[in-house]
Scaffold this motif. Structure first.
Motif, mmCIF file in Angstrom:
data_model
loop_
_atom_site.group_PDB
_atom_site.id
_atom_site.type_symbol
_atom_site.label_atom_id
_atom_site.label_comp_id
_atom_site.label_asym_id
_atom_site.label_seq_id
_atom_site.Cartn_x
_atom_site.Cartn_y
_atom_site.Cartn_z
ATOM 1 N N ASP A 67 54.321 54.901 -33.647
ATOM 2 C CA ASP A 67 55.637 55.339 -34.115
ATOM 3 C C ASP A 67 56.685 54.253 -33.906
ATOM 4 O OD1 ASP A 67 54.578 57.774 -34.840
ATOM 5 O OD2 ASP A 67 55.327 58.855 -33.083
ATOM 6 N N ALA A 68 56.618 53.581 -32.754
ATOM 7 C CA ALA A 68 57.588 52.519 -32.459
ATOM 8 C C ALA A 68 57.433 51.348 -33.421
ATOM 9 C CB ALA A 68 57.430 52.051 -31.014
ATOM 10 N N LEU A 119 61.268 47.236 -35.233
ATOM 11 C CA LEU A 119 61.654 47.312 -33.832
ATOM 12 C C LEU A 119 60.814 46.373 -32.979
ATOM 13 C CD1 LEU A 119 63.183 48.581 -31.452
ATOM 14 C CD2 LEU A 119 61.578 50.518 -31.545
ATOM 15 N N ASP A 120 59.534 46.259 -33.297
ATOM 16 C CA ASP A 120 58.664 45.367 -32.526
ATOM 17 C C ASP A 120 59.111 43.919 -32.635
ATOM 18 O OD1 ASP A 120 57.725 45.737 -35.310
ATOM 19 O OD2 ASP A 120 56.196 44.266 -34.767
ATOM 20 N N GLU A 121 59.668 43.524 -33.796
ATOM 21 C CA GLU A 121 60.159 42.158 -33.972
ATOM 22 C C GLU A 121 61.501 41.952 -33.263
ATOM 23 O OE1 GLU A 121 60.073 40.439 -37.873
ATOM 24 O OE2 GLU A 121 58.535 41.830 -38.557
ATOM 25 N N LEU A 122 62.265 43.005 -33.112
ATOM 26 C CA LEU A 122 63.599 42.888 -32.525
ATOM 27 C C LEU A 122 63.591 42.928 -31.003
ATOM 28 C CD1 LEU A 122 65.517 45.249 -34.968
ATOM 29 C CD2 LEU A 122 65.770 42.765 -34.818
ATOM 30 N N ALA A 123 62.561 43.523 -30.408
ATOM 31 C CA ALA A 123 62.571 43.748 -28.958
ATOM 32 C C ALA A 123 62.688 42.445 -28.174
ATOM 33 C CB ALA A 123 61.310 44.506 -28.539
ATOM 34 N N TRP A 180 58.377 45.548 -23.389
ATOM 35 C CA TRP A 180 58.629 46.628 -24.353
ATOM 36 C C TRP A 180 57.321 47.280 -24.785
ATOM 37 C CZ3 TRP A 180 56.960 46.875 -29.515
ATOM 38 C CH2 TRP A 180 57.444 47.988 -30.231
ATOM 39 N N TRP A 181 56.294 46.514 -25.059
ATOM 40 C CA TRP A 181 54.983 47.082 -25.430
ATOM 41 C C TRP A 181 54.544 48.101 -24.382
ATOM 42 C CZ3 TRP A 181 50.571 46.220 -28.680
ATOM 43 C CH2 TRP A 181 50.787 45.369 -29.765
ATOM 44 N N TRP A 182 54.561 47.679 -23.122
ATOM 45 C CA TRP A 182 53.989 48.535 -22.081
ATOM 46 C C TRP A 182 54.906 49.692 -21.726
ATOM 47 C CZ3 TRP A 182 49.675 47.377 -23.328
ATOM 48 C CH2 TRP A 182 49.138 46.097 -23.334
ATOM 49 N N TRP A 183 56.217 49.484 -21.730
ATOM 50 C CA TRP A 183 57.125 50.614 -21.512
ATOM 51 C C TRP A 183 56.868 51.703 -22.557
ATOM 52 C CZ3 TRP A 183 61.763 46.794 -21.330
ATOM 53 C CH2 TRP A 183 61.893 46.280 -20.027
ATOM 54 N N THR A 184 56.634 51.267 -23.799
ATOM 55 C CA THR A 184 56.405 52.227 -24.878
ATOM 56 C C THR A 184 55.045 52.894 -24.743
ATOM 57 O OG1 THR A 184 57.778 50.875 -26.359
ATOM 58 C CG2 THR A 184 56.359 52.528 -27.375
ATOM 59 N N LEU A 185 54.009 52.101 -24.538
ATOM 60 C CA LEU A 185 52.658 52.661 -24.474
ATOM 61 C C LEU A 185 52.513 53.612 -23.291
ATOM 62 C CD1 LEU A 185 49.870 52.446 -25.933
ATOM 63 C CD2 LEU A 185 49.220 50.820 -24.145
ATOM 64 N N PHE A 186 53.068 53.238 -22.138
ATOM 65 C CA PHE A 186 52.917 54.063 -20.946
ATOM 66 C C PHE A 186 53.910 55.221 -20.900
ATOM 67 C CE2 PHE A 186 50.418 50.470 -19.652
ATOM 68 C CZ PHE A 186 49.480 50.978 -18.778
ATOM 69 N N GLY A 187 54.931 55.206 -21.774
ATOM 70 C CA GLY A 187 55.807 56.365 -21.882
ATOM 71 C C GLY A 187 57.117 56.286 -21.139
#
Length: 396
Positions: free
Chosen positions: A154-155, A165-169, A331-338
């Motif tokens: 979703d992110a 969003l993935d490019e902007l993080a 950002w990847w891990w904050w998102t994946l882990f919730g």
């Protein structure tokens, strides 16, 4: 940290004879995190340095004295392919490399896009190589794998004004590093001039956030040369005119925009330089041409050590890559882990707060120790790694 990585290998492609490398510097909780790059001339030495940098980034984003979120630290790793990503053979090489290192991707190495590769290309090649995901090694650490994968998907589907969003993080983290340094020095944003090397994923997003904060982007370098304007470039027009590799279509330039040589970005009148493209971009000879007060390393390893020594003597502050560009990985891990969801406002707020704390702590440590921000970051990592080892396992 140990002097030698846990794993270091070089693979030779049976079709083209080109080489690929994988270095796992350290495992924490049985897993290491770090991207996969593709560029001509990529070496095992380069990948080894990048893997060590990933170990540092993971440690810097774990503060033992603050309440922990769901995401806890991983180890550091990196992959690299010696090939021009524009080469017609590049994609096939990527797929064969992923097949060759598949056992590591399935068990210990979580990877993603880096220099020369975009996440959509990595994802397509990962599927063709027979893997579930480029980060599937992390799945056993998740409380709810299905929900976590949906949250990350979703992110990645979110766009903000036409950019993912993935490019902007990552660029949000770089920009916040710049702003934190300016605030600490009492320098106003308005009128502060910035020169960037690279308008790809990291450089483009950095330019957007800094421009939005009121800074003036006066130069941008890409493969065709440097585009400059002393009163500031039209950042959004340049972003819209990029190709997939960050090269700007010169037909989009305005009257008055200057086309200069590729290395001119180093010496234009600016307070801040942001190398956001290749490693080893600034050597000792370049250091004498630089008039900026800050160099903010959006790329990995862009300032050579001998150049940094010269710059430090001249009072130029180099904010190191292990701090500045660590936001993408986090950002990847904050998102994946919730710890965060797919909402861009939530993501940017979390990034800004985390980067503010990190940059502030590094600059304060450098000031207290009378040393450089890079040395300060190394000192913080050296203190945190034994704590990480005690709490989560992995060699010191």
């Amino acid at each position: 940290m140990t002097d030698h990585p846990l794993l270091s290998l070089t693979w030779t492609d049976p079709v083209t004879g080109r080489q690929g490398h994988l270095v796992v510097d350290r495992l924490v909780r049985g897993v290491a995190s770090g991207g996969l790059r593709m560029r001509p001339g990529c070496t095992l030495e380069e990948v080894t340095g990048l893997a060590r940098g990933m170990t540092m980034k993971e440690a810097l984003h774990y503060d033992p004295d603050r309440p922990a979120g769901r995401y806890l630290p991983l180890g550091g790793a990196k992959g690299g392919l010696d090939c021009d990503p524009r080469d017609p053979e590049a994609y096939g090489l990527l797929v064969r490399y992923l097949r060759a290192v598949r056992p590591y991707l399935e068990t210990v190495w979580a990877t993603g896009e880096d220099l020369g590769l975009t996440q959509d290309v990595v994802d397509r090649a990962v599927r063709e190589a027979g893997l579930v995901s480029s980060v599937q090694a992390v799945y056993p650490l998740l409380d709810d794998e299905t929900a976590a994968r949906r949250r990350l998907a979703d992110a990645f589907a979110v766009e903000v004004d036409g950019i993912g969003l993935d490019e902007l993080a990552g660029g949000c983290g770089v920009a916040e590093s710049v702003l934190a340094a300016l605030d600490r020095a009492g320098v106003p944003y308005a009128g502060t001039r910035v020169s960037l090397q690279g308008l790809g994923t990291m450089g483009g997003a950095t330019a957007r956030f800094l421009s939005g904060a009121g800074l003036r982007i006066v130069a941008v370098a890409d493969l065709k040369g440097t585009i400059a304007h002393p009163d500031g470039l039209d950042v959004e027009a340049l972003l819209a005119a990029r190709d997939a590799f960050g090269t700007v279509d010169r037909s989009a330039l305005r009257p008055g925009d200057l086309e200069l040589p590729g290395d001119a970005w180093l010496s234009v009148a600016a307070e801040v330089l942001v190398p956001a493209a290749v490693s080893y971009a600034i050597d000792a000879a370049d250091a004498d041409r630089i008039g900026a007060r800050w160099i903010v390393e959006a790329a990995n390893m862009p300032v050579l050590p001998e150049a940094e020594t010269v710059l430090a003597r001249r009072g130029v502050t180099v904010l190191p890559d292990v701090v500045v560009n660590s936001g993408t990985n986090a950002w990847w891990w904050w998102t994946l882990f919730g710890d965060i969801g797919a909402d861009p406002d939530e993501a940017f707020a979390h990034l800004r707060g985390s980067m503010r704390r990190l940059v502030g702590s590094v600059l304060a440590r450098a000031e207290a120790d009378g040393t450089t921000p890079r040395a300060a970051a190394h000192a913080i990592v050296a203190e945190r790694l034994p704590v990480i080892t005690e709490r989560f396992g992995g060699p010191v």
